[in-house]
Design a protein around this motif. Structure first.
Motif, PDB file in Angstrom:
ATOM      1  N   GLN A  47      24.888  20.283  29.216  1.00 12.97           N
ATOM      2  CA  GLN A  47      26.247  20.764  29.451  1.00 12.97           C
ATOM      3  C   GLN A  47      27.098  20.285  28.277  1.00 12.97           C
ATOM      4  O   GLN A  47      27.104  19.100  27.960  1.00 12.97           O
ATOM      5  CB  GLN A  47      26.764  20.158  30.757  1.00 12.97           C
ATOM      6  CG  GLN A  47      28.124  20.630  31.177  1.00 12.97           C
ATOM      7  CD  GLN A  47      28.069  21.986  31.843  1.00 12.97           C
ATOM      8  OE1 GLN A  47      27.067  22.362  32.415  1.00 12.97           O
ATOM      9  NE2 GLN A  47      29.164  22.714  31.751  1.00 12.97           N
ATOM     10  N   LYS A 112      30.249  25.407  23.065  1.00 17.18           N
ATOM     11  CA  LYS A 112      29.984  26.436  24.058  1.00 17.18           C
ATOM     12  C   LYS A 112      30.555  26.054  25.420  1.00 17.18           C
ATOM     13  O   LYS A 112      30.756  24.890  25.707  1.00 17.18           O
ATOM     14  CB  LYS A 112      28.481  26.662  24.149  1.00 17.18           C
ATOM     15  CG  LYS A 112      27.885  27.050  22.813  1.00 17.18           C
ATOM     16  CD  LYS A 112      26.382  27.025  22.885  1.00 17.18           C
ATOM     17  CE  LYS A 112      25.799  27.244  21.517  1.00 17.18           C
ATOM     18  NZ  LYS A 112      25.499  26.023  20.835  1.00 17.18           N
ATOM     19  N   SER A 113      30.754  27.044  26.264  1.00 17.04           N
ATOM     20  CA  SER A 113      31.283  26.759  27.597  1.00 17.04           C
ATOM     21  C   SER A 113      30.183  26.732  28.657  1.00 17.04           C
ATOM     22  O   SER A 113      30.431  26.339  29.782  1.00 17.04           O
ATOM     23  CB  SER A 113      32.339  27.796  27.973  1.00 17.04           C
ATOM     24  OG  SER A 113      31.757  29.077  27.966  1.00 17.04           O
ATOM     25  N   LYS A 114      28.971  27.172  28.322  1.00 16.15           N
ATOM     26  CA  LYS A 114      27.872  27.193  29.278  1.00 16.15           C
ATOM     27  C   LYS A 114      26.796  26.198  28.867  1.00 16.15           C
ATOM     28  O   LYS A 114      26.770  25.726  27.737  1.00 16.15           O
ATOM     29  CB  LYS A 114      27.231  28.586  29.321  1.00 16.15           C
ATOM     30  CG  LYS A 114      28.124  29.688  29.748  1.00 16.15           C
ATOM     31  CD  LYS A 114      27.298  30.949  29.831  1.00 16.15           C
ATOM     32  CE  LYS A 114      28.112  32.139  29.413  1.00 16.15           C
ATOM     33  NZ  LYS A 114      27.332  33.342  29.344  1.00 16.15           N
ATOM     34  N   VAL A 115      25.882  25.962  29.797  1.00 13.70           N
ATOM     35  CA  VAL A 115      24.726  25.121  29.495  1.00 13.70           C
ATOM     36  C   VAL A 115      23.900  25.838  28.437  1.00 13.70           C
ATOM     37  O   VAL A 115      23.665  27.035  28.514  1.00 13.70           O
ATOM     38  CB  VAL A 115      23.879  24.882  30.762  1.00 13.70           C
ATOM     39  CG1 VAL A 115      22.608  24.142  30.429  1.00 13.70           C
ATOM     40  CG2 VAL A 115      24.681  24.121  31.796  1.00 13.70           C
ATOM     41  N   SER A 116      23.481  25.093  27.426  1.00  6.15           N
ATOM     42  CA  SER A 116      22.669  25.690  26.375  1.00  6.15           C
ATOM     43  C   SER A 116      21.388  24.880  26.205  1.00  6.15           C
ATOM     44  O   SER A 116      21.368  23.674  26.422  1.00  6.15           O
ATOM     45  CB  SER A 116      23.440  25.747  25.057  1.00  6.15           C
ATOM     46  OG  SER A 116      23.731  24.453  24.615  1.00  6.15           O
TER      47      SER A 116
END
Length: 151
Positions: A47, A112-116
């Motif tokens: 996250q 980023k705003s999402k899990v990568s």
């Protein structure tokens, strides 16, 4: 004599900016370590940390400002026959390139705003912060050596 005081103040400011950038890089690393993550060998899913992004971005900007001040104040007022100022200048640029690269890579991984998921970017912000400290020391050595050879 006044010029000496202005120069000393300016280089104290540059070293202070480098120290602040280094501390922000270390704090960004700590904030990134607090984010949720799952790791398998070199691949990790995590996250992103918005705080790590902000601190890493601030560290990169402050390192850039400090380097611009070093170049503007150091100038090319040394004798070209002396190798120490040139060596210090090259090392200053090298520490800037390494530190800025590590800070940008570490900061981008938290953008980023999402899990990568991808390759691990674990210690980039911390190492970038260390290079900020090295940049400050080498900048001071560059200024002192260029001032000593120009007299």
């Amino acid at each position: 004599m006044r010029n000496v005081y202005v120069s000393v103040f300016a280089y104290v400011l540059v070293v202070a900016l480098d120290v602040i950038a280094g501390i922000l890089g270390q704090k960004a690393e700590a904030a990134q370590d607090k984010a949720k993550k799952m790791k398998l060998f070199l691949v990790e899913c995590k996250q992103p940390s918005h705080l790590a992004y902000q601190l890493g971005f601030a560290a990169a900007v402050i390192l850039g400002v400090a380097h611009v001040l070093v170049i503007l104040m150091g100038g090319c007022n040394f004798r070209h026959s002396s190798k120490l100022p040139v060596t210090c200048l090259v090392l200053t640029w090298s520490f800037l390139a390494a530190g800025m690269s590590l800070l940008v890579i570490g900061t981008k991984s938290n953008n980023k705003s999402k899990v990568s998921c991808g390759l691990s970017h674990d210690d980039f912000l911390g190492y970038g912060g260390c290079f900020c400290f090295f940049h400050g020391g080498m900048s001071l050595l560059y200024y002192v050596s260029s001032y000593a050879t120009s007299s």
